[in-house]
Design a protein around this motif. Structure first.
Motif, PDB file in Angstrom:
ATOM      1  N   UNK A 292       0.829  -1.202   0.000  1.00  0.00           N
ATOM      2  CA  UNK A 292       0.000   0.000   0.000  1.00  0.00           C
ATOM      3  C   UNK A 292       0.865   1.255   0.000  1.00  0.00           C
ATOM      4  N   UNK A 293       1.803   1.302   0.902  1.00  0.00           N
ATOM      5  CA  UNK A 293       2.616   2.498   1.104  1.00  0.00           C
ATOM      6  C   UNK A 293       3.552   2.785  -0.074  1.00  0.00           C
ATOM      7  N   UNK A 294       4.063   1.727  -0.685  1.00  0.00           N
ATOM      8  CA  UNK A 294       5.065   1.926  -1.736  1.00  0.00           C
ATOM      9  C   UNK A 294       4.472   2.310  -3.080  1.00  0.00           C
ATOM     10  N   UNK A 295       3.253   1.827  -3.380  1.00  0.00           N
ATOM     11  CA  UNK A 295       2.702   2.054  -4.719  1.00  0.00           C
ATOM     12  C   UNK A 295       1.267   2.589  -4.672  1.00  0.00           C
ATOM     13  N   UNK A 296       0.368   1.857  -4.017  1.00  0.00           N
ATOM     14  CA  UNK A 296      -1.049   2.219  -4.112  1.00  0.00           C
ATOM     15  C   UNK A 296      -1.338   3.606  -3.555  1.00  0.00           C
ATOM     16  N   UNK A 297      -0.833   3.913  -2.374  1.00  0.00           N
ATOM     17  CA  UNK A 297      -1.136   5.208  -1.773  1.00  0.00           C
ATOM     18  C   UNK A 297      -0.517   6.392  -2.532  1.00  0.00           C
ATOM     19  N   UNK A 298       0.718   6.311  -3.018  1.00  0.00           N
ATOM     20  CA  UNK A 298       1.212   7.407  -3.847  1.00  0.00           C
ATOM     21  C   UNK A 298       0.360   7.650  -5.093  1.00  0.00           C
ATOM     22  N   UNK A 299      -0.119   6.578  -5.738  1.00  0.00           N
ATOM     23  CA  UNK A 299      -0.998   6.745  -6.894  1.00  0.00           C
ATOM     24  C   UNK A 299      -2.302   7.416  -6.490  1.00  0.00           C
ATOM     25  N   UNK A 300      -2.857   7.002  -5.343  1.00  0.00           N
ATOM     26  CA  UNK A 300      -4.113   7.594  -4.876  1.00  0.00           C
ATOM     27  C   UNK A 300      -3.930   9.072  -4.535  1.00  0.00           C
ATOM     28  N   UNK A 301      -2.803   9.409  -3.936  1.00  0.00           N
ATOM     29  CA  UNK A 301      -2.534  10.817  -3.623  1.00  0.00           C
ATOM     30  C   UNK A 301      -2.433  11.652  -4.896  1.00  0.00           C
ATOM     31  N   UNK A 302      -1.745  11.127  -5.907  1.00  0.00           N
ATOM     32  CA  UNK A 302      -1.625  11.862  -7.165  1.00  0.00           C
ATOM     33  C   UNK A 302      -2.971  12.071  -7.829  1.00  0.00           C
ATOM     34  N   UNK A 303      -3.820  11.043  -7.802  1.00  0.00           N
ATOM     35  CA  UNK A 303      -5.161  11.171  -8.382  1.00  0.00           C
ATOM     36  C   UNK A 303      -5.971  12.221  -7.631  1.00  0.00           C
ATOM     37  N   UNK A 313      -9.754   6.741 -10.041  1.00  0.00           N
ATOM     38  CA  UNK A 313      -9.035   6.511  -8.786  1.00  0.00           C
ATOM     39  C   UNK A 313      -9.092   5.041  -8.389  1.00  0.00           C
ATOM     40  N   UNK A 314     -10.259   4.426  -8.527  1.00  0.00           N
ATOM     41  CA  UNK A 314     -10.380   3.011  -8.156  1.00  0.00           C
ATOM     42  C   UNK A 314      -9.502   2.127  -9.039  1.00  0.00           C
ATOM     43  N   UNK A 315      -9.460   2.423 -10.331  1.00  0.00           N
ATOM     44  CA  UNK A 315      -8.631   1.619 -11.234  1.00  0.00           C
ATOM     45  C   UNK A 315      -7.147   1.783 -10.897  1.00  0.00           C
ATOM     46  N   UNK A 316      -6.719   3.007 -10.598  1.00  0.00           N
ATOM     47  CA  UNK A 316      -5.328   3.235 -10.215  1.00  0.00           C
ATOM     48  C   UNK A 316      -4.997   2.512  -8.910  1.00  0.00           C
ATOM     49  N   UNK A 317      -5.937   2.524  -7.963  1.00  0.00           N
ATOM     50  CA  UNK A 317      -5.690   1.842  -6.695  1.00  0.00           C
ATOM     51  C   UNK A 317      -5.585   0.334  -6.904  1.00  0.00           C
ATOM     52  N   UNK A 318      -6.401  -0.213  -7.783  1.00  0.00           N
ATOM     53  CA  UNK A 318      -6.310  -1.641  -8.083  1.00  0.00           C
ATOM     54  C   UNK A 318      -4.962  -1.973  -8.714  1.00  0.00           C
ATOM     55  N   UNK A 319      -4.530  -1.128  -9.624  1.00  0.00           N
ATOM     56  CA  UNK A 319      -3.217  -1.330 -10.239  1.00  0.00           C
ATOM     57  C   UNK A 319      -2.121  -1.248  -9.188  1.00  0.00           C
ATOM     58  N   UNK A 320      -2.208  -0.242  -8.325  1.00  0.00           N
ATOM     59  CA  UNK A 320      -1.187  -0.064  -7.302  1.00  0.00           C
ATOM     60  C   UNK A 320      -1.147  -1.195  -6.298  1.00  0.00           C
ATOM     61  N   UNK A 321      -2.311  -1.750  -5.971  1.00  0.00           N
ATOM     62  CA  UNK A 321      -2.358  -2.858  -5.016  1.00  0.00           C
ATOM     63  C   UNK A 321      -1.636  -4.078  -5.578  1.00  0.00           C
ATOM     64  N   UNK A 322      -1.872  -4.393  -6.844  1.00  0.00           N
ATOM     65  CA  UNK A 322      -1.226  -5.564  -7.457  1.00  0.00           C
ATOM     66  C   UNK A 322       0.278  -5.338  -7.629  1.00  0.00           C
ATOM     67  N   UNK A 323       0.642  -4.210  -8.202  1.00  0.00           N
ATOM     68  CA  UNK A 323       2.060  -3.940  -8.428  1.00  0.00           C
ATOM     69  C   UNK A 323       2.789  -3.784  -7.093  1.00  0.00           C
ATOM     70  N   UNK A 324       2.137  -3.189  -6.107  1.00  0.00           N
ATOM     71  CA  UNK A 324       2.765  -3.033  -4.801  1.00  0.00           C
ATOM     72  C   UNK A 324       3.075  -4.361  -4.148  1.00  0.00           C
ATOM     73  N   UNK A 325       2.158  -5.325  -4.263  1.00  0.00           N
ATOM     74  CA  UNK A 325       2.432  -6.647  -3.704  1.00  0.00           C
ATOM     75  C   UNK A 325       3.574  -7.320  -4.464  1.00  0.00           C
TER      76      UNK A 325
END
Length: 475
Positions: A292-303, A313-325
């Protein structure tokens, strides 16, 4: 998507531009033990003491803060529109990491001057180390994700640029807090190829007291250093002027992110203590602590900075959750197989600390399922062995390969990355900013192993587009 609108410039809200002044005249002053009888002499002595402390704090780093704070355009490292001190979005695009670094320098100059006004020793020994750790390490990966998410969502006006750069600086300070505390809890000696902060302070005072006392001092001081970095990060977010429609979302995401980091770290420590080898728990800790901290949350903040709509925003968060893991699973592999010159850390720290990683849990499960007693013996003996030798680590590597655990994690990384990119590709219209952001997401899961992915089955991900940077070593 809704672009952020600037507030009334005559309003009393804090300026979106990082402050260029060092400290206000009403900054707290240390109490004097005795008040001289002559008021005029007292005022003069007080002024000389304050000036000396502020000067000392500014000289704790070889670079001069005066040069950074006199010209906003120089501090940002990018040409700004005349009369604003805020760099143009297109200019930031050319060097995001450098421009965020410039905004960070302004924040640090102000905080160091305030620290110097409080106490010179505190400013030099603790605040100065926090500032150096923050400015000298990493590739600004999280702040780059923040920036390119904002740009890909259509942001770029002057107030949004100024606010995004400040939030990016806050992310770098939060990263300092996370790494300093993480190194302390793991007992790590190196970070980014240098002594960790607690080790540096321990070495600084070696000989001043018995070794156990200097070690304890270094550890306790590292707790304070991480707390100070977190306080500075929160201050920056609180003082940043945000559009009314975005402010609530930005601050909620920031608050959630801090709590998630603590929760993930606790689960990591608890699993370490109890010897947990649960794969679901390992994934849960990794999700909270890093993904969450490394990818998903930075994407959500930018959005949020760009005022993106809910679907985007939801699509970016889904992307960030997968890539972050996938990013965290890659970090687990690199701890065992990575090149220390690329990771900045010695290999095998997770094994020596007995961390409940998904990689270790999977290897144990596979060894048990195959009734492979030699493999189980190696893993059970090595996990948590603080004195594990290089030869012992080589045995662990052999087991991770032989049981198929390494290849299975590689496959999981590839699948998570592909799923994340599918979410991402459908979230935004094509643009140069989207391409830059996609490159960062792809590079986030690239291997830093000396031998590359096993069996040559997983092609190396494409690097980030020109002008962006690969992920920083070890988070």
């Amino acid at each position: 998507m809704r672009p952020i609108q600037a507030k009334d410039p005559s309003a009393a809200a804090p300026s979106p531009v990082p402050r260029l002044t060092a400290s206000s005249d009403n900054s707290p002053r240390p109490k004097r033990p005795q008040r001289p009888p002559d008021p005029a002499a007292a005022r003069a002595a007080h002024a000389r003491t304050t000036d000396a402390r502020t000067t000392d704090a500014r000289t704790t780093d070889a670079r001069t803060t005066d040069a950074r704070t006199t010209d906003a355009r120089t501090a940002y490292g990018t040409k700004a529109p005349a009369g604003t001190g805020v760099p143009a979005a297109g200019a930031v695009d050319e060097d995001v990491a450098g421009t965020v670094g410039g905004a960070l320098e302004q924040v640090l100059a102000d905080r160091l001057a305030r620290a110097g006004a409080l106490d010179t020793l505190f400013a030099v020994e603790l605040a100065g180390r926090v500032a150096r750790f923050t400015r000298e390490g990493g590739k600004r990966t999280r702040s780059q994700l923040l920036w390119w998410s904002m740009r890909a969502c259509g942001g770029g006006d002057e107030p949004t640029v100024a606010a995004t750069l400040r939030i990016g600086a806050a992310l770098e300070l939060l990263q300092t807090c996370a790494l300093v505390h993480d190194d302390l809890m793991d007992g790590s000696a190196l970070r980014r190829g240098r002594p960790t902060l607690h080790a540096d302070l321990r070495n600084r005072y070696a000989g001043s007291a018995p070794p156990d006392r200097t070690a304890r001092f270094g550890e306790a001081s590292a707790v304070l250093a991480g707390d100070l970095a977190l306080a500075w990060a929160d201050d920056v977010v609180a003082e940043t002027a945000l559009d009314a429609a975005s402010a609530g979302t930005v601050r909620r995401v920031w608050s959630d992110m801090r709590t998630e980091m603590v929760a993930g770290q606790f689960l990591d420590l608890q699993g370490q203590l109890t010897g947990s080898r649960s794969r679901p728990q390992a994934l849960r800790a990794a999700h909270l602590k890093s993904a969450l901290y490394s990818v998903q949350r930075p994407l959500a903040l930018g959005a949020a900075m760009a005022g993106a709509d809910g679907r985007t925003t939801r699509a970016l968060c889904s992307a960030g959750r997968c890539v972050g893991m996938a990013f965290q699973l890659r970090d687990d592999l690199d701890d065992v197989f990575g090149d220390p010159h690329l990771t900045g850390k010695s290999c095998g720290d997770d094994i020596r600390n007995g961390k409940p990683t998904f990689l270790a849990a999977l290897a144990l499960a596979r060894a048990e399922a195959a009734a492979d007693r030699p493999a189980m013996t190696v893993l059970e003996r090595a996990l948590g062995d603080e004195d594990l030798t290089p030869a012992g680590l080589d045995e662990v590597r052999d087991v991770l390969v032989r049981t198929g655990a390494r290849q299975a994690v590689e496959t999981k990384i590839a699948r998570l990355s592909a799923r994340g990119l599918r979410h991402f590709d459908g979230a935004l219209p094509d643009s140069g900013a989207k391409s830059r952001l996609r490159g960062l997401l792809t590079a986030a899961t690239a291997s830093r192993a000396t031998d590359g992915p096993p069996d040559g089955e997983r092609p190396a991900p494409a690097g980030p587009p020109e002008g962006s940077a690969a992920p920083e070593a070890r988070r």
